[in-house]
Design a protein around this motif. Structure first.
Motif, PDB file in Angstrom:
ATOM      1  N   UNK A  23       0.709  -0.989  -0.067  1.00 24.51           N
ATOM      2  CA  UNK A  23       0.295   0.211   0.031  1.00 24.51           C
ATOM      3  C   UNK A  23       0.757   1.138   0.570  1.00 24.51           C
ATOM      4  N   UNK A  24       0.257   2.339  -0.052  1.00 27.78           N
ATOM      5  CA  UNK A  24       1.335   3.453  -0.784  1.00 27.78           C
ATOM      6  C   UNK A  24       1.088   3.816   0.718  1.00 27.78           C
ATOM      7  N   UNK A  25       1.869   4.710   0.987  1.00 28.00           N
ATOM      8  CA  UNK A  25       2.439   5.420   2.616  1.00 28.00           C
ATOM      9  C   UNK A  25       3.187   6.222   2.756  1.00 28.00           C
ATOM     10  N   UNK A  26       2.689   7.154   3.675  1.00 32.45           N
ATOM     11  CA  UNK A  26       2.599   8.339   3.263  1.00 32.45           C
ATOM     12  C   UNK A  26       3.842   8.753   4.057  1.00 32.45           C
ATOM     13  N   UNK A  27       4.347  10.009   3.290  1.00 34.83           N
ATOM     14  CA  UNK A  27       6.007  10.401   4.015  1.00 34.83           C
ATOM     15  C   UNK A  27       5.821  11.009   4.810  1.00 34.83           C
ATOM     16  N   UNK A  28       5.196  11.869   6.005  1.00 34.54           N
ATOM     17  CA  UNK A  28       4.790  12.289   6.889  1.00 34.54           C
ATOM     18  C   UNK A  28       3.573  11.899   7.879  1.00 34.54           C
ATOM     19  N   UNK A  29       3.116  12.943   9.086  1.00 37.36           N
ATOM     20  CA  UNK A  29       1.987  12.659   9.671  1.00 37.36           C
ATOM     21  C   UNK A  29       1.557  13.740   9.726  1.00 37.36           C
ATOM     22  N   UNK A  51       6.375   0.607 -10.894  1.00 31.58           N
ATOM     23  CA  UNK A  51       5.398   0.285 -11.823  1.00 31.58           C
ATOM     24  C   UNK A  51       4.698  -1.652 -10.840  1.00 31.58           C
ATOM     25  N   UNK A  52       3.169  -1.757 -11.338  1.00 32.23           N
ATOM     26  CA  UNK A  52       1.850  -1.006 -11.681  1.00 32.23           C
ATOM     27  C   UNK A  52       1.631   0.123 -11.521  1.00 32.23           C
ATOM     28  N   UNK A  53       1.852   0.178  -9.991  1.00 33.55           N
ATOM     29  CA  UNK A  53       0.756   1.026  -9.688  1.00 33.55           C
ATOM     30  C   UNK A  53       0.961   2.422  -9.639  1.00 33.55           C
ATOM     31  N   UNK A  54       1.880   3.135 -10.628  1.00 33.88           N
ATOM     32  CA  UNK A  54       2.526   4.112 -10.178  1.00 33.88           C
ATOM     33  C   UNK A  54       1.236   4.507 -11.784  1.00 33.88           C
ATOM     34  N   UNK A  55       0.865   3.499 -12.664  1.00 36.16           N
ATOM     35  CA  UNK A  55       0.403   3.941 -13.827  1.00 36.16           C
ATOM     36  C   UNK A  55      -0.791   4.191 -13.347  1.00 36.16           C
ATOM     37  N   UNK A  56      -1.196   4.142 -12.598  1.00 35.32           N
ATOM     38  CA  UNK A  56      -2.303   4.697 -12.041  1.00 35.32           C
ATOM     39  C   UNK A  56      -2.912   5.753 -11.249  1.00 35.32           C
ATOM     40  N   UNK A  57      -1.535   6.137 -11.016  1.00 33.95           N
ATOM     41  CA  UNK A  57      -1.312   7.342  -9.714  1.00 33.95           C
ATOM     42  C   UNK A  57      -1.404   8.496 -10.178  1.00 33.95           C
ATOM     43  N   UNK A  58      -2.234   9.480  -9.173  1.00 34.57           N
ATOM     44  CA  UNK A  58      -3.067  10.576  -9.216  1.00 34.57           C
ATOM     45  C   UNK A  58      -2.364  11.484  -9.681  1.00 34.57           C
ATOM     46  N   UNK A  59      -2.835  12.676  -9.829  1.00 33.62           N
ATOM     47  CA  UNK A  59      -1.796  14.366  -9.361  1.00 33.62           C
ATOM     48  C   UNK A  59      -1.932  14.143  -7.912  1.00 33.62           C
ATOM     49  N   UNK A  60      -3.273  14.380  -7.298  1.00 31.72           N
ATOM     50  CA  UNK A  60      -3.009  14.425  -6.307  1.00 31.72           C
ATOM     51  C   UNK A  60      -2.425  13.220  -5.028  1.00 31.72           C
ATOM     52  N   UNK A  61      -2.212  12.623  -5.866  1.00 30.25           N
ATOM     53  CA  UNK A  61      -1.496  11.014  -4.991  1.00 30.25           C
ATOM     54  C   UNK A  61       0.308  11.435  -4.945  1.00 30.25           C
ATOM     55  N   UNK A  62       0.298  11.893  -6.156  1.00 27.37           N
ATOM     56  CA  UNK A  62       2.071  12.308  -5.967  1.00 27.37           C
ATOM     57  C   UNK A  62       2.922  13.517  -5.323  1.00 27.37           C
ATOM     58  N   UNK A  63       1.791  14.674  -5.284  1.00 25.13           N
ATOM     59  CA  UNK A  63       1.439  16.092  -4.869  1.00 25.13           C
ATOM     60  C   UNK A  63       1.915  15.493  -3.692  1.00 25.13           C
ATOM     61  N   UNK A  64       1.040  15.093  -2.240  1.00 23.78           N
ATOM     62  CA  UNK A  64       0.962  14.686  -1.315  1.00 23.78           C
ATOM     63  C   UNK A  64       2.104  14.883  -0.753  1.00 23.78           C
ATOM     64  N   UNK A  65       3.346  14.151  -1.201  1.00 19.65           N
ATOM     65  CA  UNK A  65       3.772  14.032  -0.397  1.00 19.65           C
ATOM     66  C   UNK A  65       5.168  15.150  -1.095  1.00 19.65           C
ATOM     67  N   UNK A  66       4.995  15.928  -2.516  1.00 17.16           N
ATOM     68  CA  UNK A  66       5.780  15.727  -3.221  1.00 17.16           C
ATOM     69  C   UNK A  66       5.352  17.979  -3.755  1.00 17.16           C
ATOM     70  N   UNK A  67       4.318  18.357  -2.774  1.00 17.20           N
ATOM     71  CA  UNK A  67       3.750  19.769  -3.015  1.00 17.20           C
ATOM     72  C   UNK A  67       4.881  20.617  -3.704  1.00 17.20           C
ATOM     73  N   UNK A  68       5.945  20.489  -2.979  1.00 22.54           N
ATOM     74  CA  UNK A  68       6.705  21.469  -3.293  1.00 22.54           C
ATOM     75  C   UNK A  68       6.976  22.040  -4.422  1.00 22.54           C
ATOM     76  N   UNK A  69       7.102  21.189  -5.890  1.00 19.97           N
ATOM     77  CA  UNK A  69       7.650  21.569  -7.004  1.00 19.97           C
ATOM     78  C   UNK A  69       6.296  22.666  -7.049  1.00 19.97           C
ATOM     79  N   UNK A  70       5.687  22.700  -7.053  1.00 20.58           N
ATOM     80  CA  UNK A  70       4.269  23.404  -7.298  1.00 20.58           C
ATOM     81  C   UNK A  70       4.426  24.727  -6.647  1.00 20.58           C
TER      82      UNK A  70
END
Length: 276
Positions: A23-29, A51-70
């Motif tokens: 299961x995807x695990x969040x980086x922080x609490x 793969x294969x989970x990343x193929x169905x990952x949404x932007x929200x899934x990625x930005x939950x931990x990588x929001x600093x890129x925006x």
């Protein structure tokens, strides 16, 4: 038997992944409690990074931990003291580049032009990591040609080059580079392309209708992604989709070129055909 530190680290991380059930695990609490090394390893080996989970990952899934890129983070001045507002980079010379300088990810995801003509997702470029390593000699699946980039999470030849390669003026039969010959065509690519290669931009990461509408009478819309912002000296071998009136004979330069876009970017009936 000698066991390397890398093997121990990988085994520990893999164990964490198995314990979490993939299961995807969040980086922080949620309460901003500092994460431990244990939490970091679980997040690093989250199933969403592979793969294969990343193929169905949404932007929200990625930005939950990588929001600093925006987040806006462009320097107002360069280390040498030059104001960003007073400097124009070569890639800002195309008229469709509007506004001040901005960060890489914000330009691709948040700019007005990107929102109008593109539908880029995090996974358009980021397809995940090899769970063992991104070094060419450490994994049977990381081949030496094309499927690895040391310390990089994308393969430029199959992502960046699509929009940041050189214009192939020789193949198109232009008398010279577009910026020197565009006036001969009223700076309008559709002078020729209204009848040639009309089956274009039919991929999930582009808004075909918006591109066609914006490109009428303004060649900079087309040229921006077809040579105007070229980060590479090579051209991208775009798939040669069949179009009405296309000649039966394939020219020498097009022999061996794909006739269909990558399956993961297909839309509509094409995507349905690939899924059967």
């Amino acid at each position: 038997m000698v066991v390397s530190l890398r093997t121990i680290r990988f085994s520990a991380a893999l164990l964490l992944l198995l314990v979490s059930g993939g299961r995807p695990v969040a980086a922080g609490s949620a309460d901003n409690t500092p994460q431990t090394a244990h939490d970091y390893q679980r997040a690093r080996y989250s199933a969403l990074h592979f793969k294969p989970a990343i193929a169905s990952a949404s932007n929200a899934d990625c930005l939950a931990c990588h929001a600093e890129v925006l987040k806006p983070s462009v320097r107002e001045r360069s280390p040498a003291g030059v104001k960003a507002a007073d400097a124009k980079a070569w890639y800002q010379q195309v008229s469709t580049y509007q506004g001040a300088q901005d960060t890489f990810h914000r330009r691709h995801l948040e700019s007005d032009f990107a929102r109008t003509t593109m539908s880029l997702q995090c996974t358009t470029c980021h397809e995940g990591h090899d769970p063992r390593d991104e070094h060419p000699l450490s994994s049977a699946s990381a081949r030496r040609e094309g499927s690895f980039r040391l310390r990089k999470s994308v393969t430029p030849e199959t992502t960046c080059l699509k929009c940041h390669g050189q214009m192939n003026t020789a193949v198109m039969g232009l008398p010279g580079p577009w910026h020197t010959s565009r006036e001969m065509f009223q700076n309008d690519c559709l002078t020729c392309h209204a009848a040639i290669r009309t089956n274009r931009h039919q991929v999930s990461y582009l808004k075909a209708d918006a591109i066609e509408a914006a490109g009428k009478g303004n060649g900079d819309v087309c040229y921006g992604c077809h040579g105007g912002r070229a980060w590479y000296r090579t051209t991208y071998p775009y798939p040669r989709h069949a179009w009405p009136g296309m000649a039966d004979e394939t020219p020498d330069w097009a022999k061996g070129r794909p006739t269909e876009s990558e399956a993961r970017f297909l839309t509509g009936d094409r995507a349905k055909g690939q899924s059967k």
